[in-house]
Design a protein around this motif. Structure first.
Motif, PDB file in Angstrom:
ATOM      1  N   VAL A 267       0.852  -1.185   0.000  1.00 19.58           N
ATOM      2  CA  VAL A 267       0.000   0.000   0.000  1.00 19.58           C
ATOM      3  C   VAL A 267       0.889   1.236   0.000  1.00 19.58           C
ATOM      4  CG1 VAL A 267      -1.786   1.279   1.222  1.00 19.58           C
ATOM      5  CG2 VAL A 267      -1.821  -1.232   1.223  1.00 19.58           C
ATOM      6  N   ILE A 268       0.737   2.063  -1.029  1.00 24.65           N
ATOM      7  CA  ILE A 268       1.501   3.298  -1.141  1.00 24.65           C
ATOM      8  C   ILE A 268       0.697   4.420  -0.486  1.00 24.65           C
ATOM      9  CG2 ILE A 268       2.721   4.876  -2.685  1.00 24.65           C
ATOM     10  CD1 ILE A 268       3.711   2.018  -2.935  1.00 24.65           C
ATOM     11  N   GLY A 269       1.199   4.947   0.609  1.00 21.79           N
ATOM     12  CA  GLY A 269       0.503   6.021   1.310  1.00 21.79           C
ATOM     13  C   GLY A 269      -0.347   5.481   2.439  1.00 21.79           C
ATOM     14  N   ALA A 270      -0.155   6.031   3.635  1.00 21.32           N
ATOM     15  CA  ALA A 270      -0.950   5.631   4.805  1.00 21.32           C
ATOM     16  C   ALA A 270      -1.765   6.811   5.287  1.00 21.32           C
ATOM     17  CB  ALA A 270      -0.036   5.104   5.912  1.00 21.32           C
ATOM     18  N   GLY A 271      -2.395   7.509   4.325  1.00 21.47           N
ATOM     19  CA  GLY A 271      -3.194   8.684   4.629  1.00 21.47           C
ATOM     20  C   GLY A 271      -4.677   8.397   4.525  1.00 21.47           C
ATOM     21  N   GLY A 272      -5.422   9.344   3.923  1.00 25.01           N
ATOM     22  CA  GLY A 272      -6.865   9.233   3.861  1.00 25.01           C
ATOM     23  C   GLY A 272      -7.353   7.992   3.138  1.00 25.01           C
ATOM     24  N   LEU A 273      -6.741   7.641   2.022  1.00 23.25           N
ATOM     25  CA  LEU A 273      -7.093   6.425   1.302  1.00 23.25           C
ATOM     26  C   LEU A 273      -6.424   5.207   1.923  1.00 23.25           C
ATOM     27  CD1 LEU A 273      -6.806   7.679  -2.404  1.00 23.25           C
ATOM     28  CD2 LEU A 273      -8.917   7.130  -1.176  1.00 23.25           C
ATOM     29  N   GLY A 274      -5.172   5.358   2.277  1.00 25.55           N
ATOM     30  CA  GLY A 274      -4.402   4.229   2.786  1.00 25.55           C
ATOM     31  C   GLY A 274      -4.962   3.638   4.063  1.00 25.55           C
ATOM     32  N   CYS A 275      -5.484   4.478   4.950  1.00 18.44           N
ATOM     33  CA  CYS A 275      -5.977   3.977   6.238  1.00 18.44           C
ATOM     34  C   CYS A 275      -7.110   2.957   6.080  1.00 18.44           C
ATOM     35  CB  CYS A 275      -6.395   5.136   7.134  1.00 18.44           C
ATOM     36  SG  CYS A 275      -5.006   6.006   7.895  1.00 18.44           S
ATOM     37  N   PRO A 276      -8.193   3.269   5.356  1.00 22.30           N
ATOM     38  CA  PRO A 276      -9.231   2.246   5.190  1.00 22.30           C
ATOM     39  C   PRO A 276      -8.772   1.058   4.362  1.00 22.30           C
ATOM     40  CG  PRO A 276      -9.755   4.200   3.889  1.00 22.30           C
ATOM     41  CD  PRO A 276      -8.611   4.561   4.787  1.00 22.30           C
ATOM     42  N   ILE A 277      -7.904   1.296   3.384  1.00 22.15           N
ATOM     43  CA  ILE A 277      -7.354   0.176   2.611  1.00 22.15           C
ATOM     44  C   ILE A 277      -6.650  -0.793   3.548  1.00 22.15           C
ATOM     45  CG2 ILE A 277      -5.628  -0.496   0.894  1.00 22.15           C
ATOM     46  CD1 ILE A 277      -6.158   2.291  -0.437  1.00 22.15           C
ATOM     47  N   LEU A 278      -5.752  -0.269   4.366  1.00 25.16           N
ATOM     48  CA  LEU A 278      -4.994  -1.108   5.288  1.00 25.16           C
ATOM     49  C   LEU A 278      -5.903  -1.821   6.274  1.00 25.16           C
ATOM     50  CD1 LEU A 278      -2.020   1.335   5.929  1.00 25.16           C
ATOM     51  CD2 LEU A 278      -1.842  -0.941   4.896  1.00 25.16           C
ATOM     52  N   GLN A 279      -6.861  -1.095   6.802  1.00 28.21           N
ATOM     53  CA  GLN A 279      -7.764  -1.678   7.794  1.00 28.21           C
ATOM     54  C   GLN A 279      -8.497  -2.894   7.232  1.00 28.21           C
ATOM     55  OE1 GLN A 279     -10.919   0.958   9.076  1.00 28.21           O
ATOM     56  NE2 GLN A 279     -11.122  -0.096  11.030  1.00 28.21           N
ATOM     57  N   TYR A 280      -9.031  -2.761   6.029  1.00 28.09           N
ATOM     58  CA  TYR A 280      -9.870  -3.829   5.497  1.00 28.09           C
ATOM     59  C   TYR A 280      -9.090  -4.984   4.877  1.00 28.09           C
ATOM     60  CZ  TYR A 280     -14.221  -1.499   6.576  1.00 28.09           C
ATOM     61  OH  TYR A 280     -15.274  -0.944   7.245  1.00 28.09           O
TER      62      TYR A 280
ATOM     63  N   ALA B  68       0.942   3.080  11.567  1.00 25.65           N
ATOM     64  CA  ALA B  68      -0.069   2.265  10.884  1.00 25.65           C
ATOM     65  C   ALA B  68       0.252   0.788  11.026  1.00 25.65           C
ATOM     66  CB  ALA B  68      -0.149   2.660   9.411  1.00 25.65           C
ATOM     67  N   LYS B  69       1.516   0.442  10.911  1.00 22.32           N
ATOM     68  CA  LYS B  69       1.944  -0.958  11.080  1.00 22.32           C
ATOM     69  C   LYS B  69       1.520  -1.481  12.445  1.00 22.32           C
ATOM     70  CE  LYS B  69       6.180  -3.825  11.178  1.00 22.32           C
ATOM     71  NZ  LYS B  69       6.055  -4.337  12.557  1.00 22.32           N
ATOM     72  N   SER B  70       1.787  -0.716  13.484  1.00 24.33           N
ATOM     73  CA  SER B  70       1.446  -1.135  14.842  1.00 24.33           C
ATOM     74  C   SER B  70      -0.060  -1.326  15.002  1.00 24.33           C
ATOM     75  CB  SER B  70       1.955  -0.096  15.847  1.00 24.33           C
ATOM     76  OG  SER B  70       1.562  -0.419  17.161  1.00 24.33           O
ATOM     77  N   THR B  71      -0.843  -0.394  14.442  1.00 21.74           N
ATOM     78  CA  THR B  71      -2.297  -0.486  14.546  1.00 21.74           C
ATOM     79  C   THR B  71      -2.833  -1.684  13.783  1.00 21.74           C
ATOM     80  OG1 THR B  71      -2.467   1.914  14.774  1.00 21.74           O
ATOM     81  CG2 THR B  71      -4.463   0.737  14.147  1.00 21.74           C
ATOM     82  N   VAL B  72      -2.326  -1.883  12.573  1.00 23.42           N
ATOM     83  CA  VAL B  72      -2.785  -2.996  11.741  1.00 23.42           C
ATOM     84  C   VAL B  72      -2.452  -4.332  12.396  1.00 23.42           C
ATOM     85  CG1 VAL B  72      -2.340  -4.176   9.553  1.00 23.42           C
ATOM     86  CG2 VAL B  72      -2.793  -1.726   9.568  1.00 23.42           C
ATOM     87  N   GLU B  73      -1.293  -4.427  13.015  1.00 25.04           N
ATOM     88  CA  GLU B  73      -0.909  -5.664  13.701  1.00 25.04           C
ATOM     89  C   GLU B  73      -1.830  -5.960  14.881  1.00 25.04           C
ATOM     90  OE1 GLU B  73       3.890  -5.835  12.741  1.00 25.04           O
ATOM     91  OE2 GLU B  73       3.164  -4.690  14.471  1.00 25.04           O
ATOM     92  N   LYS B  74      -2.362  -4.911  15.509  1.00 22.30           N
ATOM     93  CA  LYS B  74      -3.331  -5.111  16.585  1.00 22.30           C
ATOM     94  C   LYS B  74      -4.685  -5.546  16.031  1.00 22.30           C
ATOM     95  CE  LYS B  74      -1.162  -1.702  19.625  1.00 22.30           C
ATOM     96  NZ  LYS B  74      -1.282  -0.326  20.193  1.00 22.30           N
ATOM     97  N   LEU B  75      -5.038  -5.030  14.859  1.00 24.23           N
ATOM     98  CA  LEU B  75      -6.285  -5.440  14.224  1.00 24.23           C
ATOM     99  C   LEU B  75      -6.248  -6.914  13.850  1.00 24.23           C
ATOM    100  CD1 LEU B  75      -6.953  -2.395  11.851  1.00 24.23           C
ATOM    101  CD2 LEU B  75      -8.297  -3.031  13.864  1.00 24.23           C
ATOM    102  N   ASN B  76      -5.100  -7.375  13.386  1.00 25.23           N
ATOM    103  CA  ASN B  76      -4.958  -8.788  13.010  1.00 25.23           C
ATOM    104  C   ASN B  76      -3.521  -9.239  13.285  1.00 25.23           C
ATOM    105  OD1 ASN B  76      -5.013 -11.341  11.978  1.00 25.23           O
ATOM    106  ND2 ASN B  76      -5.891 -10.785   9.998  1.00 25.23           N
TER     107      ASN B  76
END
Length: 236
Positions: free
Chosen positions: A34-47, A88-96
């Motif tokens: 995922v290129i960019g962890a901003g407005g688009l990147g955040c929901p992309i990463l989450q899902y 974002a990495k830390s948050t995503v790792e907590k999500l899954n």
């Protein structure tokens, strides 16, 4: 990951006949950048993380600022000043915690793009400028990587899939990037926080479909206006 863990976490999507155990296994084996962890990147990463994409890379050199928080949903006020990629990495790792996440806290350039992109199967571009979008596109074409493209402005968003199984790429649609001076951005024109959430979620959805092997966009550009709820699909 045990079969029981797989079932408990993913069963609501696995029971879809279009996905099943085979589709879930494809997600587990997939490597998505995922290129960019901003407005688009955040929901992309989450899902894509919660769906079980096994390996995720995050590229972003920015730090979290207070004006990001109305739309960049992975971050909180106490994280202002921290790097987006590693946060974002830390948050995503907590999500899954059952997936692998790699952070690239660096700006994507002509010098490092091939090195970073080469290790991934599929690229999702959530960047906010044309120079990066064309760099990502051209690198994906050179390396034979599928690219999920999205962009937002005001109340409108775009979505496309490039360079997938012989399909066209960004330069077939727009041969050259516009002059940066002629391009508006959300810093000056603004954006309602829900818009990147919607377009980013659509990008994540298309990414999962591509991995599983479901029907996806091919030489088509979606134009989505959330002000009057108009949805247009253009062939190119």
């Amino acid at each position: 990951m045990s079969v029981i863990q797989d079932f408990l976490r993913y069963n609501r999507q696995v029971i879809l006949p279009e996905i099943g155990d085979e589709g879930q296994e494809k997600l587990k084996k997939a490597k998505v950048l995922v290129i960019g962890a901003g407005g688009l990147g955040c929901p992309i990463l989450q899902y894509i993380a919660t769906a079980g994409v096994g390996t995720i890379g995050i590229v972003d050199f920015d730090k979290i600022e207070i004006h990001n928080l109305h739309r960049q949903i992975l971050y909180t006020e106490d994280q202002i000043g921290l790097p987006k990629a590693t946060t974002a990495k830390s948050t995503v790792e907590k999500l899954n915690p059952l997936i692998q996440v790699q952070a690239f806290e660096e700006k994507l350039t002509a010098d490092n793009a091939s090195r970073i992109i080469a290790d991934f199967d599929l690229v999702v571009d959530g960047s906010d400028n044309f120079s990066t979008r064309y760099l990502v596109n051209d690198t994906c074409v050179a390396l034979g990587k599928t690219l999920v493209y999205g962009s937002i402005l005001g109340f409108e968003g775009q979505l496309a899939v490039f360079n997938h199984q012989g399909s066209k790429n960004l330069r077939d649609l727009f041969p050259e990037p516009p002059n940066p001076k002629d391009v508006p951005n959300c810093s000056f024109n603004g954006v309602l926080g829900t818009l990147p959430g919607m377009i980013g979620t659509m990008m994540a959805h298309e990414t999962l479909k591509l991995i599983i092997g479901l029907p996806s966009l091919k030489n088509e550009l979606i134009l989505y206006s959330t002000l009057n709820w108009s949805f247009t699909k253009l062939n190119f």
